[in-house]
Design an enzyme around this catalytic site. Structure first.
Site, PDB file in Angstrom:
ATOM      1  N   ASN A  98       0.868  -1.173   0.000  1.00  0.00           N
ATOM      2  CA  ASN A  98       0.000   0.000   0.000  1.00  0.00           C
ATOM      3  C   ASN A  98       0.908   1.226   0.000  1.00  0.00           C
ATOM      4  O   ASN A  98       1.545   1.526   1.011  1.00  0.00           O
ATOM      5  CB  ASN A  98      -0.880  -0.051   1.258  1.00  0.00           C
ATOM      6  CG  ASN A  98      -1.690   1.210   1.453  1.00  0.00           C
ATOM      7  OD1 ASN A  98      -1.764   2.054   0.551  1.00  0.00           O
ATOM      8  ND2 ASN A  98      -2.299   1.351   2.621  1.00  0.00           N
ATOM      9  N   TRP A  99       0.975   1.891  -1.139  1.00  0.00           N
ATOM     10  CA  TRP A  99       1.890   3.039  -1.252  1.00  0.00           C
ATOM     11  C   TRP A  99       1.346   4.269  -0.513  1.00  0.00           C
ATOM     12  O   TRP A  99       2.066   5.258  -0.372  1.00  0.00           O
ATOM     13  CB  TRP A  99       2.128   3.388  -2.723  1.00  0.00           C
ATOM     14  CG  TRP A  99       2.889   2.353  -3.503  1.00  0.00           C
ATOM     15  CD1 TRP A  99       3.354   1.135  -3.050  1.00  0.00           C
ATOM     16  CD2 TRP A  99       3.277   2.427  -4.880  1.00  0.00           C
ATOM     17  NE1 TRP A  99       4.007   0.464  -4.057  1.00  0.00           N
ATOM     18  CE2 TRP A  99       3.976   1.232  -5.202  1.00  0.00           C
ATOM     19  CE3 TRP A  99       3.103   3.380  -5.896  1.00  0.00           C
ATOM     20  CZ2 TRP A  99       4.495   0.984  -6.475  1.00  0.00           C
ATOM     21  CZ3 TRP A  99       3.615   3.124  -7.163  1.00  0.00           C
ATOM     22  CH2 TRP A  99       4.309   1.936  -7.441  1.00  0.00           C
ATOM     23  N   LYS A 100       0.098   4.234  -0.128  1.00  0.00           N
ATOM     24  CA  LYS A 100      -0.547   5.385   0.526  1.00  0.00           C
ATOM     25  C   LYS A 100      -0.354   6.644  -0.344  1.00  0.00           C
ATOM     26  O   LYS A 100      -0.317   6.539  -1.569  1.00  0.00           O
ATOM     27  CB  LYS A 100      -0.014   5.577   1.942  1.00  0.00           C
ATOM     28  CG  LYS A 100      -0.054   4.292   2.749  1.00  0.00           C
ATOM     29  CD  LYS A 100       0.172   4.496   4.211  1.00  0.00           C
ATOM     30  CE  LYS A 100       0.261   3.151   4.888  1.00  0.00           C
ATOM     31  NZ  LYS A 100       0.303   3.257   6.355  1.00  0.00           N
ATOM     32  N   HIS A 127      -9.257   0.639   5.339  1.00  0.00           N
ATOM     33  CA  HIS A 127      -7.920   0.808   5.937  1.00  0.00           C
ATOM     34  C   HIS A 127      -8.032   1.659   7.208  1.00  0.00           C
ATOM     35  O   HIS A 127      -8.875   2.557   7.293  1.00  0.00           O
ATOM     36  CB  HIS A 127      -6.968   1.478   4.936  1.00  0.00           C
ATOM     37  CG  HIS A 127      -5.550   1.449   5.399  1.00  0.00           C
ATOM     38  ND1 HIS A 127      -5.035   2.411   6.239  1.00  0.00           N
ATOM     39  CD2 HIS A 127      -4.552   0.556   5.192  1.00  0.00           C
ATOM     40  CE1 HIS A 127      -3.777   2.109   6.512  1.00  0.00           C
ATOM     41  NE2 HIS A 127      -3.455   0.985   5.879  1.00  0.00           N
ATOM     42  N   GLU A 177      -6.422   4.064   8.255  1.00  0.00           N
ATOM     43  CA  GLU A 177      -6.320   5.521   8.088  1.00  0.00           C
ATOM     44  C   GLU A 177      -7.646   6.112   7.612  1.00  0.00           C
ATOM     45  O   GLU A 177      -7.962   7.256   7.926  1.00  0.00           O
ATOM     46  CB  GLU A 177      -5.158   5.850   7.140  1.00  0.00           C
ATOM     47  CG  GLU A 177      -3.822   5.672   7.862  1.00  0.00           C
ATOM     48  CD  GLU A 177      -2.693   5.121   7.021  1.00  0.00           C
ATOM     49  OE1 GLU A 177      -2.747   5.219   5.777  1.00  0.00           O
ATOM     50  OE2 GLU A 177      -1.753   4.567   7.613  1.00  0.00           O
ATOM     51  N   GLU A 222      -4.868  -5.689  10.681  1.00  0.00           N
ATOM     52  CA  GLU A 222      -3.862  -4.654  10.911  1.00  0.00           C
ATOM     53  C   GLU A 222      -4.114  -3.977  12.252  1.00  0.00           C
ATOM     54  O   GLU A 222      -4.945  -3.052  12.338  1.00  0.00           O
ATOM     55  CB  GLU A 222      -3.928  -3.605   9.797  1.00  0.00           C
ATOM     56  CG  GLU A 222      -3.687  -4.178   8.419  1.00  0.00           C
ATOM     57  CD  GLU A 222      -3.194  -3.106   7.470  1.00  0.00           C
ATOM     58  OE1 GLU A 222      -2.072  -3.242   6.984  1.00  0.00           O
ATOM     59  OE2 GLU A 222      -3.904  -2.117   7.238  1.00  0.00           O
ATOM     60  N   GLY A 225       2.761   1.752  10.810  1.00  0.00           N
ATOM     61  CA  GLY A 225       3.664   2.893  10.666  1.00  0.00           C
ATOM     62  C   GLY A 225       4.381   3.276  11.948  1.00  0.00           C
ATOM     63  O   GLY A 225       4.985   4.341  12.025  1.00  0.00           O
ATOM     64  N   SER A 250       3.869  -2.632  10.244  1.00  0.00           N
ATOM     65  CA  SER A 250       5.324  -2.630  10.359  1.00  0.00           C
ATOM     66  C   SER A 250       5.964  -3.958   9.954  1.00  0.00           C
ATOM     67  O   SER A 250       6.906  -4.420  10.602  1.00  0.00           O
ATOM     68  CB  SER A 250       5.750  -2.215  11.775  1.00  0.00           C
ATOM     69  OG  SER A 250       5.307  -0.896  12.053  1.00  0.00           O
ATOM     70  N   GLY A 265       3.085  -1.315   4.233  1.00  0.00           N
ATOM     71  CA  GLY A 265       3.083   0.120   3.975  1.00  0.00           C
ATOM     72  C   GLY A 265       4.481   0.609   3.654  1.00  0.00           C
ATOM     73  O   GLY A 265       4.998   0.435   2.550  1.00  0.00           O
ATOM     74  N   GLY A 266       5.147   1.182   4.657  1.00  0.00           N
ATOM     75  CA  GLY A 266       6.455   1.820   4.457  1.00  0.00           C
ATOM     76  C   GLY A 266       7.477   0.952   3.741  1.00  0.00           C
ATOM     77  O   GLY A 266       8.214   1.438   2.865  1.00  0.00           O
TER      78      GLY A 266
HETATM   79  C1  PEP Z   1      -0.454  -0.279   6.090  1.00  0.00           C
HETATM   80  O1  PEP Z   1      -0.483   0.830   5.640  1.00  0.00           O
HETATM   81  O2  PEP Z   1      -1.392  -1.032   5.850  1.00  0.00           O
HETATM   82  C2  PEP Z   1       0.691  -0.687   6.909  1.00  0.00           C
HETATM   83  C3  PEP Z   1       0.655  -1.857   7.444  1.00  0.00           C
HETATM   84  O3  PEP Z   1       1.729   0.219   7.054  1.00  0.00           O
HETATM   85  P1  PEP Z   1       3.202  -0.083   7.664  1.00  0.00           P
HETATM   86  O4  PEP Z   1       3.676  -1.360   7.021  1.00  0.00           O
HETATM   87  O5  PEP Z   1       4.013   1.093   7.303  1.00  0.00           O
HETATM   88  O6  PEP Z   1       3.027  -0.253   9.140  1.00  0.00           O
END
Ligand code: PEP
Length: 254
Positions: free
Chosen positions: A10-12, A96, A98, A170, A176, A216, A237-238
């Protein structure tokens, strides 16, 4: 039934057009169609088309980060399931954390369910995200939160559509933050989710549905998480923003 691992990035709201194209091209050239892992990237909507072009001929699938439930009309700023399919998407992330907790106005379960139903009807595969906040975990409400989000998110979903549904567990406190759920916490939550899927849809559907872990995920914890019996992949994500790092995570699942 053996479930194929599914790892999605997920590039957000990150990367430029040029960076997104370069990342997609590098991944396209590195992920083999022989690999036993399904891989997808979910760029911002404005880059879906160019990323689709960069992924052409590769094994990597395209996903969007959200969708609206109407098919067309006066809905400024929204995109429909048909539009995402038209541009080459196979997947869409819905619910999600967010969109549930950060971006205003927050999305609630009823809206998320309308989106899930519309996306499935529109022939998209859905990644439905669920997860508890730190407060909810500390108050031992994790299972009731997961149960509520799952039951509401999947209300009126036909159990025959199981092959089009992925659940991403999640924990909000792990997204994050650099804090990952322990393998035991992840496995316990995933087993609970699978048991509830069995009751909500059918035991066969529950066996079939891929449950990703997200929060993460990094190269140094991916293998251990993916080795859990009910962890069928990862939503990243990251660590999905750099080709070499994301590839390491994918390879942890091979
Ligand atoms: C996400 O955005 O779904 C996520 C899990 O982010 P990260 O891996 O950065 O925690």
């Amino acid at each position: 039934m053996a479930r194929k691992l599914f790892i999605a990035a997920n590039w957000k709201m990150n990367l430029s057009a040029q960076q997104g194209t370069a990342l997609a091209s590098e991944l396209a050239g590195s992920v083999s169609s022989d690999w036993s892992v399904e891989v997808a990237v979910c760029p911002p909507n404005v880059y879906l088309s160019i990323v689709h072009t960069a992924l052409e001929g590769s094994a990597i699938r395209l996903g969007a980060q959200n969708v609206y439930y109407e098919s067309n009309g006066a809905f400024t700023g929204q995109v429909s399931p048909a539009m995402l399919v038209d541009i080459g998407c196979d997947y869409v992330i819905i619910g999600h954390s967010e969109t549930r907790h950060t971006i205003e106005p927050h999305e609630g379960d009823a809206l998320i369910n309308r989106k899930v139903l519309a996306a499935l009807a529109g022939n998209l595969k859905v990644i439905l995200c669920i997860g508890e906040t730190l407060d909810q975990r500390e108050q031992e409400h994790t299972e009731s939160v997961l149960n509520a989000q799952l039951s509401a998110g999947l209300a009126n979903v036909d159990s025959n559509l199981a092959q089009k549904i992925t659940i991403a567990y999640e924990p909000v406190w792990a997204i994050g933050t650099g804090k990952t759920a322990t393998t035991e916490q992840a496995q316990q939550a995933h087993a609970f989710v699978r048991a509830r899927l069995g009751e909500l849809l059918s035991p066969a559907a529950a066996e079939r549905i891929c449950i990703q872990y997200g929060g993460s995920v990094k190269p140094n914890n991916a293998a251990e998480l993916l080795a859990q019996p009910d962890v069928d992949g990862a939503l990243v994500g990251g660590a999905g923003l750099k080709a070499d790092v994301f590839l390491e995570i994918i390879k942890a699942g091979l």
